[in-house]
Design a protein around this motif. Structure first.
Motif, PDB file in Angstrom:
ATOM      1  N   LEU A 153       0.857  -1.177   0.000  1.00 17.53           N
ATOM      2  CA  LEU A 153       0.000   0.000   0.000  1.00 17.53           C
ATOM      3  C   LEU A 153       0.896   1.230   0.000  1.00 17.53           C
ATOM      4  CD1 LEU A 153      -2.797  -0.989   2.552  1.00 17.53           C
ATOM      5  CD2 LEU A 153      -3.032  -0.744   0.077  1.00 17.53           C
ATOM      6  N   VAL A 154       0.836   2.016  -1.064  1.00 20.91           N
ATOM      7  CA  VAL A 154       1.698   3.182  -1.214  1.00 20.91           C
ATOM      8  C   VAL A 154       0.841   4.443  -1.160  1.00 20.91           C
ATOM      9  CG1 VAL A 154       3.474   4.274  -2.615  1.00 20.91           C
ATOM     10  CG2 VAL A 154       3.169   1.797  -2.725  1.00 20.91           C
ATOM     11  N   PRO A 155       1.130   5.397  -0.247  1.00 17.78           N
ATOM     12  CA  PRO A 155       0.382   6.655  -0.223  1.00 17.78           C
ATOM     13  C   PRO A 155       0.505   7.388  -1.565  1.00 17.78           C
ATOM     14  CG  PRO A 155       1.697   6.407   1.775  1.00 17.78           C
ATOM     15  CD  PRO A 155       2.121   5.312   0.838  1.00 17.78           C
ATOM     16  N   ASN A 156      -0.592   7.947  -2.021  1.00 13.94           N
ATOM     17  CA  ASN A 156      -0.592   8.598  -3.334  1.00 13.94           C
ATOM     18  C   ASN A 156       0.360   9.790  -3.398  1.00 13.94           C
ATOM     19  OD1 ASN A 156      -2.448   6.805  -4.422  1.00 13.94           O
ATOM     20  ND2 ASN A 156      -4.197   8.008  -3.748  1.00 13.94           N
ATOM     21  N   THR A 157       0.523  10.503  -2.282  1.00 13.69           N
ATOM     22  CA  THR A 157       1.462  11.627  -2.262  1.00 13.69           C
ATOM     23  C   THR A 157       2.873  11.154  -2.538  1.00 13.69           C
ATOM     24  OG1 THR A 157       0.078  12.776  -0.646  1.00 13.69           O
ATOM     25  CG2 THR A 157       2.333  13.543  -0.891  1.00 13.69           C
ATOM     26  N   GLN A 158       3.235  10.007  -1.987  1.00 12.83           N
ATOM     27  CA  GLN A 158       4.571   9.445  -2.195  1.00 12.83           C
ATOM     28  C   GLN A 158       4.790   9.104  -3.662  1.00 12.83           C
ATOM     29  OE1 GLN A 158       5.665   6.506   0.765  1.00 12.83           O
ATOM     30  NE2 GLN A 158       6.958   5.396  -0.692  1.00 12.83           N
ATOM     31  N   ILE A 159       3.738   8.668  -4.341  1.00 15.89           N
ATOM     32  CA  ILE A 159       3.846   8.330  -5.760  1.00 15.89           C
ATOM     33  C   ILE A 159       3.987   9.590  -6.608  1.00 15.89           C
ATOM     34  CG2 ILE A 159       2.606   7.339  -7.726  1.00 15.89           C
ATOM     35  CD1 ILE A 159       1.376   5.324  -5.832  1.00 15.89           C
ATOM     36  N   MET A 160       3.158  10.597  -6.333  1.00 21.38           N
ATOM     37  CA  MET A 160       3.156  11.807  -7.142  1.00 21.38           C
ATOM     38  C   MET A 160       4.383  12.681  -6.914  1.00 21.38           C
ATOM     39  SD  MET A 160       0.628  11.757  -9.185  1.00 21.38           S
ATOM     40  CE  MET A 160       0.695  13.450  -9.744  1.00 21.38           C
ATOM     41  N   SER A 161       5.059  12.492  -5.782  1.00 19.05           N
ATOM     42  CA  SER A 161       6.218  13.329  -5.479  1.00 19.05           C
ATOM     43  C   SER A 161       7.509  12.789  -6.074  1.00 19.05           C
ATOM     44  CB  SER A 161       6.381  13.473  -3.958  1.00 19.05           C
ATOM     45  OG  SER A 161       6.616  12.205  -3.357  1.00 19.05           O
ATOM     46  N   GLY A 162       7.458  11.632  -6.705  1.00 20.29           N
ATOM     47  CA  GLY A 162       8.666  11.044  -7.288  1.00 20.29           C
ATOM     48  C   GLY A 162       8.453  10.621  -8.732  1.00 20.29           C
ATOM     49  N   SER A 163       9.459   9.959  -9.269  1.00 21.89           N
ATOM     50  CA  SER A 163       9.389   9.474 -10.650  1.00 21.89           C
ATOM     51  C   SER A 163       8.537   8.216 -10.726  1.00 21.89           C
ATOM     52  CB  SER A 163      10.792   9.174 -11.183  1.00 21.89           C
ATOM     53  OG  SER A 163      11.601  10.336 -11.160  1.00 21.89           O
ATOM     54  N   ILE A 164       7.865   8.058 -11.855  1.00 18.24           N
ATOM     55  CA  ILE A 164       7.033   6.880 -12.099  1.00 18.24           C
ATOM     56  C   ILE A 164       7.546   6.173 -13.346  1.00 18.24           C
ATOM     57  CG2 ILE A 164       4.718   6.037 -12.618  1.00 18.24           C
ATOM     58  CD1 ILE A 164       3.607   8.489 -11.197  1.00 18.24           C
ATOM     59  N   ILE A 165       7.908   4.911 -13.217  1.00 16.77           N
ATOM     60  CA  ILE A 165       8.350   4.109 -14.355  1.00 16.77           C
ATOM     61  C   ILE A 165       7.280   3.065 -14.626  1.00 16.77           C
ATOM     62  CG2 ILE A 165      10.124   2.582 -15.286  1.00 16.77           C
ATOM     63  CD1 ILE A 165      12.115   3.864 -13.393  1.00 16.77           C
ATOM     64  N   ASN A 166       6.669   3.155 -15.796  1.00 13.33           N
ATOM     65  CA  ASN A 166       5.615   2.215 -16.175  1.00 13.33           C
ATOM     66  C   ASN A 166       6.190   1.225 -17.186  1.00 13.33           C
ATOM     67  OD1 ASN A 166       3.344   0.844 -16.993  1.00 13.33           O
ATOM     68  ND2 ASN A 166       2.050   2.656 -17.100  1.00 13.33           N
ATOM     69  N   PHE A 167       6.430   0.003 -16.733  1.00  9.88           N
ATOM     70  CA  PHE A 167       7.007  -1.008 -17.605  1.00  9.88           C
ATOM     71  C   PHE A 167       5.987  -1.569 -18.588  1.00  9.88           C
ATOM     72  CE2 PHE A 167       9.473  -1.116 -13.649  1.00  9.88           C
ATOM     73  CZ  PHE A 167      10.767  -0.971 -14.144  1.00  9.88           C
TER      74      PHE A 167
END
Length: 275
Positions: A153-167
């Motif tokens: 379970l990852v907080p959405n703020t933590q996701i939006m504040s960093g890079s996202i790599i979609n494989f």
């Protein structure tokens, strides 16, 4: 009760009753209009293919805003001063916002995730410092599972504040493999074996063409790169199979795969006085 008092009382009751009827009509019609707007908005968003979670959130938010506005309007028709009421609501909203600012930040990030859709359910991503397949994009947290089936379970703020790599953003992926051979081995033979393996495996795509060549002259080996393109679903199974197949074919062809070695030289010294 004298006649004058009775007249005043009846006049007040008539006036208040009229206001009560008008307020009731405003409230009933307002709620009906709010529901109609919610249904209309939901149909419009669904036709545009907007995410179901975002549709539910937006339509519910608009509905409750309209209901609150209608309720305040109905209360004002009763002659009740609504300025203080609105002030109290504003103060309460501010207090709640300060108390839940972390959750509200996650909530806002969840809305952005659903709105901009950097990934969708089922995608394999690296986000918020975690890597896994997306199971659910919630309003506060995103749920994923790792390849070994651990739930995250990852907080959405933590996701939006960093890079996202979609494989999984694109259907095809490039498989990058490096094989080292000895300096005394035949490079063309090794490249031919790699090319033959790739061309005879149906999981390797014909287009784009696989890249096979020398990438580095290392300390103890000549490193060959093998980069076939594959479907995302075939990435890991093909990687495991190619590693095993290349090792077996190299052994059959007498091509060695060097490993780091260290030579140790021992020198014997004698004391000059002891000679």
């Amino acid at each position: 009760m004298n006649e004058e008092t009775l007249k005043i009382t009846l006049a007040l009751l008539a006036d208040y009753g009229q206001r009560l009827v008008v307020a009731g009509i405003i409230l009933i019609l307002g709620i009906w209009v709010a529901r109609f707007v919610r249904r209309l908005l939901r149909k419009g968003l669904e036709k545009r293919g907007v995410d179901v979670t975002l549709v539910g959130f937006v339509t519910s938010l608009i509905y409750y805003i309209l209901v609150v506005a209608v309720t305040i309007s109905a209360i004002s028709k009763l002659g009740i001063e609504t300025t203080s009421f609105i002030a109290v609501l504003g103060a309460a909203g501010l207090a709640v916002g300060l108390a839940l600012q972390g959750s509200l930040s996650n909530f806002a990030s969840g809305v952005l995730l659903i709105l901009f859709r950097p990934f969708k359910v089922g995608d394999f991503v690296e986000a918020g410092g975690m890597t896994g397949a997306v199971d659910e994009i919630g309003m506060l947290m995103t749920r994923m599972h790792t390849p070994d089936n651990k739930a995250i379970l990852v907080p959405n703020t933590q996701i939006m504040s960093g890079s996202i790599i979609n494989f999984s953003a694109h259907g095809d992926r490039r498989l990058d493999l490096v094989f080292g051979i000895s300096y005394k081995d035949n490079i063309e033979l090794a490249k031919g074996i790699l090319r033959d393996i790739v061309e005879n495996d149906a999981r390797c795509l014909k287009e784009p063409e696989a890249t096979i060549g020398v990438i580095e002259l290392a300390d103890s080996s000549v490193n060959l790169v093998c980069r076939p393109w594959v479907k995302a679903s075939d990435y890991w199974p093909l990687r495991f199979d190619l590693m095993e197949t290349v090792k077996r074919r190299f052994d059959e062809a007498g091509i060695s795969i060097p490993f780091p070695q260290r030579e140790v030289h021992v020198y014997s010294t004698t004391d000059a006085a002891g000679d």
